[in-house]
Design an enzyme around this catalytic site. Structure first.
Site, PDB file in Angstrom:
ATOM      1  N   TRP A 351       0.842  -1.210   0.000  1.00  0.00           N
ATOM      2  CA  TRP A 351       0.000   0.000   0.000  1.00  0.00           C
ATOM      3  C   TRP A 351       0.869   1.249   0.000  1.00  0.00           C
ATOM      4  CZ3 TRP A 351      -1.228   3.456   4.367  1.00  0.00           C
ATOM      5  CH2 TRP A 351      -0.374   3.268   5.456  1.00  0.00           C
ATOM      6  N   ASP A 352       2.132   1.097   0.420  1.00  0.00           N
ATOM      7  CA  ASP A 352       3.079   2.207   0.378  1.00  0.00           C
ATOM      8  C   ASP A 352       3.029   2.852  -1.011  1.00  0.00           C
ATOM      9  OD1 ASP A 352       3.770   0.062   2.071  1.00  0.00           O
ATOM     10  OD2 ASP A 352       5.861   0.633   2.200  1.00  0.00           O
ATOM     11  N   GLU A 479       0.070  -2.152  12.126  1.00  0.00           N
ATOM     12  CA  GLU A 479       0.162  -3.621  12.189  1.00  0.00           C
ATOM     13  C   GLU A 479       0.235  -4.176  13.610  1.00  0.00           C
ATOM     14  OE1 GLU A 479       3.405  -4.651   9.605  1.00  0.00           O
ATOM     15  OE2 GLU A 479       2.117  -4.544   7.839  1.00  0.00           O
ATOM     16  N   LYS A 570       2.047   1.193  15.950  1.00  0.00           N
ATOM     17  CA  LYS A 570       3.298   1.071  15.194  1.00  0.00           C
ATOM     18  C   LYS A 570       3.509   2.270  14.279  1.00  0.00           C
ATOM     19  CE  LYS A 570       5.469  -1.996  11.825  1.00  0.00           C
ATOM     20  NZ  LYS A 570       5.311  -3.170  10.965  1.00  0.00           N
ATOM     21  N   GLN A 571       2.424   2.752  13.700  1.00  0.00           N
ATOM     22  CA  GLN A 571       2.504   3.778  12.654  1.00  0.00           C
ATOM     23  C   GLN A 571       1.146   4.469  12.566  1.00  0.00           C
ATOM     24  OE1 GLN A 571       2.799   0.036  10.205  1.00  0.00           O
ATOM     25  NE2 GLN A 571       2.500   1.550   8.580  1.00  0.00           N
TER      26      GLN A 571
END
Ligand code: BGC
Length: 738
Positions: A351-352, A479, A570-571
């Protein structure tokens, strides 16, 4: 560590322990091929690497020694399934064609032997050349200068060129040059390739290799080497591991000798590999052709910053890596998480790609952006099969996308099929591309087909629950929290996509209407303006109590496995809505959400830094915006995640450009106008860059408290600058106080 100078990063001393990291940083490439910065004279295993986009095969999965964590154990009830993964797709390392070994009076130049009197190595972002200047003394006191340079042609995917200038400083000894191909390379420590045929004659070598049995791709590599002005007689040899040409000459003190090696590389994914390709135009001609294309691409993506060398050098370096990560000539494969700078992350397309990597191309090289999206179009049929196999309608794209578009597993995330937000991300990429370029032909001919299949998937995936549509049991972008209900990023983005596609369908006179689902799709929002990342998020613990004595800093999953009980993420997930997607959820409190989620975010995915820089800038916290920008551009130079040797973090680096464009210059392009809310870095003197919008070029200059926007657009374009309307055109420049 590399030193930042005004325009580039330099390695000023050779340290053997930096070789692996610097090999990632010093990758040369053109989007078709990426060649790690290993040395011509010796490519060590795991440091050397030459990867062709999409030349992928199967390797044995080698597990790192950490236990599956708790959520895995909880949800992978089917133990057998968990143990099934023995192989994974991976980009496969090509034979190493960099090989040029030079000996002076019988002693081969290696940096770790003899004496290094001078050493510098750097990438020139503006030419995409890797340069190395060395003064070396052998054990007999013979001092020789070597000036190496090499580049991968941006004008011809298949051409790679090397040059070495050799100047005897205090001697006139015999020089011997060996040039060819090292066939002994491995991938993930495994020998995957096999030699199909080879040939060698005088100054030419050629190897034809099978790159693995699963997909059966082949590559053909031809090298042609010349030396001037010496008169030499070449000999060709093939041994088990090496195939090479060798020649020697008596040198003259102070005279410069030039070795030129032109390499032709082709894979069976796009061409004929079975015969050597000996014609060459020579280094200089290839370089001129390369610069004609690359020079323009780099200039278009370049951001000039005055008053801050550190930021300037970092962004130039990041832009260089972004340009060499994406193929600008075909759609056989697409941009990967490490570009083509290493084996890790397998050359999968994540998806990046649509959310993080695509924007720079949409704004500076729309043709390349289209190629990136066409990779997804190519995989539409398989994605429909994926949806069908999972019991849904429409198209379900693989989260870890490889050669054929079926879901591949990845050693660190065994639940990729849960990250179905990929099906909104791809739609977002198409919408973003259309919004900025206005390319209606693409939308009509390819985009709508993908968009409607994606909406059909969502239509079949949403569930009627609690009197509304919900999206349950997914993994959001974070994640650390798999298997959650109503992930904010997913739910908001899916609604946005359903609404947009309904609007586009009307425009094209199509019947698809997703408004009923869009209107009733649950959009998580608490009364106080806070957006819960998923159902029950705010009820979790606000700290991470680690159990199990974990000391792995950046592993995808710390072995404690307690993340699902904690709010530590995580992000970014929620913060992407504001920063990257520019969906500012109504009635939500941006500042309060930013304040909260910033503290909760562990940033153990490098995809955190650029969105954080933008959120800080939007909220006027410029020092914070700056620190995150530096972390974005320097992620691998500083080796922040301690794994830069595995390849650079492309999705992070590309964010340096976006953090300036979207965060500092404050630009959001809408379908019919451009919004600008700038936040100039207080100590920067000047920022200058360009971007494309609806086929016209726009240039931004931020200087002395003023913001100037110029364009070559013949038509007037509406701009909303800090909430005030203005118009710009080729006749009318806009200058406003910031
Ligand atoms: C991140 C994912 C990302 C992947 C590839 C993971 O560590 O959590 O969001 O897609 O790396 O970059």
């Amino acid at each position: 560590m590399l030193k930042a100078t005004s325009k580039r990063f330099i390695e000023e001393e050779y340290h053997i322990e930096d070789e692996a990291l610097n090999a990632s940083l010093f990758t040369t490439g053109n989007g078709y091929i990426g060649v790690r910065g290993s040395f011509e004279e010796y490519g060590s295993l795991r440091i050397q690497g030459a990867y062709i986009r999409g030349v992928i095969d199967e390797i044995i999965e080698v597990m790192e020694p950490f236990p599956d964590n708790e959520y895995m154990k909880k949800y992978y009830i089917d133990e057998d399934k968990l143990k099934e993964f023995e192989y994974q797709d991976s980009v496969i390392n090509n034979p190493d064609f960099l090989l040029i070994r030079i000996s002076i009076d019988g002693e081969t130049f290696y940096p770790w032997e003899g004496k290094l009197i001078f050493w510098e190595r750097y990438i020139e972002p503006e030419t995409a050349r890797l340069v190395r200047n060395v003064r070396w003394e052998n054990s007999k006191g013979d001092i020789t200068d070597f000036a190496f340079e090499r580049f991968s042609s941006y004008a011809d995917d298949h051409v790679y060129c090397l040059k070495v200038k050799i100047t005897p400083v205090n001697h006139s000894k015999r020089v011997e040059v060996m040039s060819g191909i090292d066939k002994r390379v491995k991938t993930g420590g495994q020998k995957i390739t096999s030699l199909l045929s080879e040939s060698v004659k005088e100054n030419m070598t050629y190897v034809h290799t099978l790159m693995g049995k699963k997909y059966g791709f082949e590559t053909g590599i031809t090298t042609v080497t010349n030396i001037s002005p010496a008169q030499v007689k070449w000999n060709g040899k093939s041994e088990d591991g090496l195939i090479y040409n060798i020649a020697g000459f008596e040198s003259e003190k102070g005279r410069e000798y030039t070795v030129e090696k032109c390499v032709h590389i082709v894979s069976s994914r796009e061409g004929d590999v079975s015969v050597p390709h000996e014609e060459t135009l020579g280094y200089d001609e290839y370089f001129n052709r390369h610069m004609e294309k690359y020079g323009k691409a780099f200039e278009m993506a370049d951001i000039h910053i005055s008053g801050d060398e550190k930021a300037d050098a970092g962004i130039r370096f990041a832009n260089y890596h972004s340009l060499i990560s994406a193929s600008h000539t075909d759609s056989i494969h697409s941009v990967a998480a490490k570009g083509l700078t290493g084996e890790r992350y397998n050359d999968f397309v994540w998806w990046d790609c649509e959310v993080y990597q695509l924007p720079i191309f949409i704004y500076t090289a729309p043709e390349t952006a289209k190629k990136i999206l066409m990779y997804r179009y190519r995989l539409l049929e398989q994605s429909k099969k994926n949806a069908c196999e999972a019991g849904f309608k429409g198209a379900k794209y693989a989260f870890c996308s490889s050669v054929e578009g079926d879901e591949r597993v990845w050693i660190y995330a065994r639940h990729p099929f849960m990250q179905i937000h990929i099906n909104a991300d791809i739609a977002w990429g198409i919408i973003h591309y259309y919004t900025v370029t206005g390319d209606i032909d693409f939308l009509r001919d390819y985009g709508m087909e993908m968009l409607t299949e994606l909406c059909e998937f969502w239509k079949s995936r949403v569930e009627w629950h609690n009197g509304r549509y919900e999206i349950r049991c997914v993994t959001g972008t974070d994640e650390h929290h798999p298997y959650v209900d109503n992930d904010a990023y997913t739910n908001y983005l899916v609604k946005f996509v359903l609404d947009k596609v309904t609007e586009y369908a009307k425009m094209f006179g199509m019947e698809n209407d997703y408004s009923e689902i869009a209107d009733k799709l649950y959009q998580p929002l608490d009364k106080n303006g806070m957006i819960p990342q998923f159902d029950g998020y705010f009820d979790l613990s606000r700290s991470l109590e680690e159990a199990g004595g974990n000391n792995a800093v950046n592993f995808q999953m710390k072995s404690s496995g307690l993340y699902h009980k904690s709010q530590i993420i995580k992000q970014p997930d929620v913060m992407l809505l504001y920063s990257y997607l520019n969906i500012n959820p109504e009635n939500s409190d941006y500042a309060a959400n930013w304040d909260y989620y910033e503290k909760m975010c562990e940033s153990s995915s490098s995809l955190s830094f650029a969105p954080h820089s933008i959120c800080s800038a939007d909220n006027g916290r410029m020092l914070s915006a700056y620190n995150y920008l530096i972390e974005t551009a320097y992620i691998d130079v500083y080796d922040i995640h301690k794994c830069g040797w595995q390849g650079v973090h492309s999705g992070c680096l590309v964010g340096a450009w976006y953090a300036v464009f979207r965060g500092i210059a404050g630009i959001v392009c809408r379908e019919k106008h451009i919004e600008i809310n700038p936040h100039m870095m207080p100590w920067w003197e000047k920022v200058e860059f360009s971007f494309m919008y609806h086929g016209a070029k726009f240039s931004v200059l931020m200087k002395n408290g003023e913001y100037t926007l110029t364009t070559d657009s013949k038509d007037e374009v509406k701009v909303i600058f800090n909430g005030n309307k203005a118009f710009v055109s080729s006749e009318k420049t806009m200058t406003k106080s910031m």
